[in-house]
Design a protein around this motif. Structure first.
Motif: not given
Length: 127
Positions: A37-54
């Motif tokens: 769940a925490e990895a899911q949250f942080y992956l969501g943050v990454a996608y929201s901010n475009g950090e390391g992913v588009e």
């Protein structure tokens, strides 16, 4: 220990942005796909901010929903914000209030504030 690892990965994403290694990104994705769940949250943050992913709000919402359904208050709050502003989903004030309430009940101060505002102005709730 898992929480510490997840926090370190999130800090890595937030501090180095696009320079995060493909290995770190794939490790976070694997954990998220495995239901962390925490990895899911942080992956969501990454996608929201475009950090390391588009940047992709719809994908961010997908990951936040999975984390939110497992009780992660930050993900519940972020999902509420997504519905409140129509980022990655169709704007739906009642749905935003639902997620704000769940996060607020866990003590998330931002969600408590947003829920209070919703009640004050009658957005998504009966005034």
């Amino acid at each position: 220990m898992t929480r510490i690892f997840s926090i370190l990965i999130a800090v890595l994403f937030l501090s180095v942005g696009q320079t995060a290694s493909a290995q770190d990104s794939s490790e976070l994705l694997k954990k998220a796909q495995d239901g962390d769940a925490e990895a899911q949250f942080y992956l969501g943050v990454a996608y929201s901010n475009g950090e390391g992913v588009e940047q992709d709000y719809a994908v961010a919402v997908k990951w936040w929903r999975l984390a939110a359904e497992q009780g992660i208050a930050d993900a519940q709050h972020n999902l509420g914000v997504a519905y409140d502003f129509g980022k990655g989903v169709e704007q739906d004030y009642a749905e935003s209030v639902k997620w704000y309430r769940l996060a607020a009940e866990q003590g998330d101060a931002d969600a408590q504030y947003n829920l209070g505002v919703a009640y004050y102005i009658g957005k998504g709730v009966e005034q």
